[in-house]
Motif scaffolding. Sequence first.
Motif, PDB file in Angstrom:
ATOM      1  N   UNK A 238      49.565  45.550  56.698  1.00 54.18           N
ATOM      2  CA  UNK A 238      50.341  46.253  57.433  1.00 54.18           C
ATOM      3  C   UNK A 238      51.957  45.571  57.679  1.00 54.18           C
ATOM      4  N   UNK A 239      51.691  44.316  57.621  1.00 51.09           N
ATOM      5  CA  UNK A 239      53.108  43.556  57.655  1.00 51.09           C
ATOM      6  C   UNK A 239      53.683  43.658  56.355  1.00 51.09           C
ATOM      7  N   UNK A 240      53.144  43.670  55.222  1.00 51.53           N
ATOM      8  CA  UNK A 240      53.992  44.151  54.002  1.00 51.53           C
ATOM      9  C   UNK A 240      54.100  45.542  54.217  1.00 51.53           C
ATOM     10  N   UNK A 241      53.531  46.404  54.260  1.00 47.40           N
ATOM     11  CA  UNK A 241      53.817  47.807  54.249  1.00 47.40           C
ATOM     12  C   UNK A 241      55.110  48.016  55.302  1.00 47.40           C
ATOM     13  N   UNK A 242      55.243  47.444  56.401  1.00 46.55           N
ATOM     14  CA  UNK A 242      56.291  47.642  57.409  1.00 46.55           C
ATOM     15  C   UNK A 242      57.603  46.969  56.800  1.00 46.55           C
ATOM     16  N   UNK A 243      57.454  46.234  55.801  1.00 51.48           N
ATOM     17  CA  UNK A 243      58.768  45.715  54.972  1.00 51.48           C
ATOM     18  C   UNK A 243      59.361  46.825  54.154  1.00 51.48           C
ATOM     19  N   UNK A 244      58.424  47.822  53.853  1.00 54.20           N
ATOM     20  CA  UNK A 244      58.860  48.927  52.862  1.00 54.20           C
ATOM     21  C   UNK A 244      59.110  50.130  53.489  1.00 54.20           C
ATOM     22  N   UNK A 245      58.838  50.223  54.850  1.00 52.08           N
ATOM     23  CA  UNK A 245      58.921  51.480  55.761  1.00 52.08           C
ATOM     24  C   UNK A 245      60.368  51.937  55.740  1.00 52.08           C
ATOM     25  N   UNK A 246      60.861  53.058  55.628  1.00 56.24           N
ATOM     26  CA  UNK A 246      62.127  53.435  55.549  1.00 56.24           C
ATOM     27  C   UNK A 246      62.235  54.626  56.843  1.00 56.24           C
ATOM     28  N   UNK A 247      63.508  55.088  57.234  1.00 55.22           N
ATOM     29  CA  UNK A 247      63.618  56.168  58.046  1.00 55.22           C
ATOM     30  C   UNK A 247      63.002  57.502  57.725  1.00 55.22           C
ATOM     31  N   UNK A 248      62.051  57.955  58.290  1.00 54.57           N
ATOM     32  CA  UNK A 248      61.473  59.045  57.993  1.00 54.57           C
ATOM     33  C   UNK A 248      60.191  58.887  57.275  1.00 54.57           C
ATOM     34  N   UNK A 249      59.932  57.408  57.076  1.00 50.28           N
ATOM     35  CA  UNK A 249      58.534  57.332  56.185  1.00 50.28           C
ATOM     36  C   UNK A 249      57.925  56.075  56.878  1.00 50.28           C
ATOM     37  N   UNK A 306      33.904  46.692  52.600  1.00 50.81           N
ATOM     38  CA  UNK A 306      34.759  47.269  51.683  1.00 50.81           C
ATOM     39  C   UNK A 306      35.367  48.493  52.722  1.00 50.81           C
ATOM     40  N   UNK A 307      36.777  48.761  52.605  1.00 52.01           N
ATOM     41  CA  UNK A 307      37.172  49.696  53.160  1.00 52.01           C
ATOM     42  C   UNK A 307      38.133  50.554  52.460  1.00 52.01           C
ATOM     43  N   UNK A 308      38.471  51.759  52.532  1.00 53.35           N
ATOM     44  CA  UNK A 308      39.363  52.667  52.000  1.00 53.35           C
ATOM     45  C   UNK A 308      40.261  53.243  52.995  1.00 53.35           C
ATOM     46  N   UNK A 309      41.600  53.115  52.888  1.00 54.16           N
ATOM     47  CA  UNK A 309      42.502  53.255  54.092  1.00 54.16           C
ATOM     48  C   UNK A 309      43.521  54.499  53.726  1.00 54.16           C
ATOM     49  N   UNK A 310      43.874  55.572  54.120  1.00 54.70           N
ATOM     50  CA  UNK A 310      45.042  56.296  53.909  1.00 54.70           C
ATOM     51  C   UNK A 310      45.998  55.959  54.936  1.00 54.70           C
ATOM     52  N   UNK A 311      47.359  55.654  54.656  1.00 58.02           N
ATOM     53  CA  UNK A 311      48.192  55.211  55.458  1.00 58.02           C
ATOM     54  C   UNK A 311      49.356  56.561  55.653  1.00 58.02           C
ATOM     55  N   UNK A 312      49.383  57.257  56.614  1.00 53.67           N
ATOM     56  CA  UNK A 312      50.207  58.409  56.825  1.00 53.67           C
ATOM     57  C   UNK A 312      51.506  58.235  57.616  1.00 53.67           C
ATOM     58  N   UNK A 313      52.491  59.211  57.206  1.00 57.21           N
ATOM     59  CA  UNK A 313      53.490  59.272  57.760  1.00 57.21           C
ATOM     60  C   UNK A 313      53.808  60.819  58.138  1.00 57.21           C
ATOM     61  N   UNK A 314      53.711  61.248  59.433  1.00 53.01           N
ATOM     62  CA  UNK A 314      54.016  62.498  59.771  1.00 53.01           C
ATOM     63  C   UNK A 314      53.040  63.514  59.085  1.00 53.01           C
TER      64      UNK A 314
END
Length: 513
Positions: A238-249, A306-314
């Motif tokens: 999540x720390x990596x993912x947060x670095x790529x989050x953009x407005x609306x995403x 082992x886990x599979x994750x879908x990270x969603x925005x809106x």
Amino acid sequence: MSAAVNVLVVGVGQHTRLNHLPALAAAQDAGLAGAVTGIDLPDTADTAVEYGTSDRPRRMPVISVQPFPVSRRALPGGVRRVLEDVVERERIGAVVVATEPSVHLPYALWAMERGLPVLLDKPLTVHPCASTDPAAAQSIADDFHTLLAAYQEARRRDPRMVVSVLSQRRWHPAFRRVRELIAEVAEVTNCPVTSVQSSHGDGQWRLPDELVDLGYHSFDRGYGKASHSGYHHFDTVPWWLAAGERPGKAIDEIEVHAACTRPADFLAQLTVADHARLLPGFADRNPYTEQALDRLVAGFGEVDVFLNVAYRSRGRVVALGSHNLAHTTFSQRGSLHSAPGSLYKGNGRIGQENHIIQQGPFQALHLRALQTLHGDEDGIDPRAAGGADHIELHVFRNDRLRPEWQRHRALAFADLVQGRGDSAVLPTQRSARTCAVTEFLSHLAGHIPRTEMVSDLADHRRPARLMAATYLSLARRWADGGRPTAPVVLDFHPATAPAPRAGHAFAALGAMR
């Protein structure tokens, strides 16, 4: 606060002695830490602990406290009185909480109530039977909000109060470089991270009788890999993912499906008879039949998960993740004996990990640590593949779209060192842990502002929820007789809103489908 702060270390087991105490010795040398005092259970607190280096040895007194049930959310009066006495007598100015994680919560709450800054080891909390009891799994998410509420109250009383979480990959130069590269491409393209494939193995070969008889990093409490080294990945991704989050995403929801092996499954992979053939003397030592072991390990925690994750925005999936965490991996254990004095990093355990981060059609990052154990006499470069400190990062960028981008770069150990001279942070886990301790104490000394600290407690809502969702998925499957169940869905907002009031635990966890 004075430059040198006296530190209370709660929990002085193998992990603390290998990691925290060398870092505290370095902090003492730098004038950041004063006297260090330990707290532990009576069987550990019999003698002072020696730490430091051969040319500058140190002895840490260890004060005994009585054990208490892990179900307690507040310290018993007797334990509290011992701690209060030590704080007053030793003029303690900061607390390191490095106990078994099922009792992190009461110690951290006590320290915050007392107004003492805290360096809290990962994971934040865990509960017995988290992998088999959905309520215990849910409590992992609830605990974060309990800690955050206490932290907010402590900061209202004293704005200087700080709680830092020692999840050391946030300080590791290679992991930090990945985050910087993600942010660079997101700024140019407006594209978030679109997938992460992450795996970690640490080669813990626990023999059949040891599954029952060895308590350290054991599985008999109903949890395992996900609450040990697994939390690093729940935090890092999540720390990596947060670095790529953009407005609306921005990611606002996760969907998690997890599967695991337990000790009973490991005994099907490598049976008692297999162990007897592989290790001379095992049959004579082992008092358990295969049937007895199956009965004894029923309900034990996860060995591999082992886990599979879908990270969603809106409602839309912006990233997919596969996070594979395993004990049953390449090991260099070759002995019948368990080396009880070095179960943390001894006993043949060796970490290997791999991360592949895709950022749409623009960037791919491959971070690999392919390590082995070896002696200096083996003639192996410790920083090359197969060495004890191997790490490498491959960076691929779409140079056909942007000619100024380099098609491929390979960054080895020397390229990933951060800083120079004595202040350099090496791309190793031990150097990153030292950096975490140094940052915490440097902040208390007034050298580093809060805004530059990289692992504040308030920033750990997402890893706590990812860990809780993993255990919820495992526990639901267990409760349903091992059959696959619907994925767990939780909200995944950062901790920006005030903590929920007591009595709203289910709402804090979010909707579950």
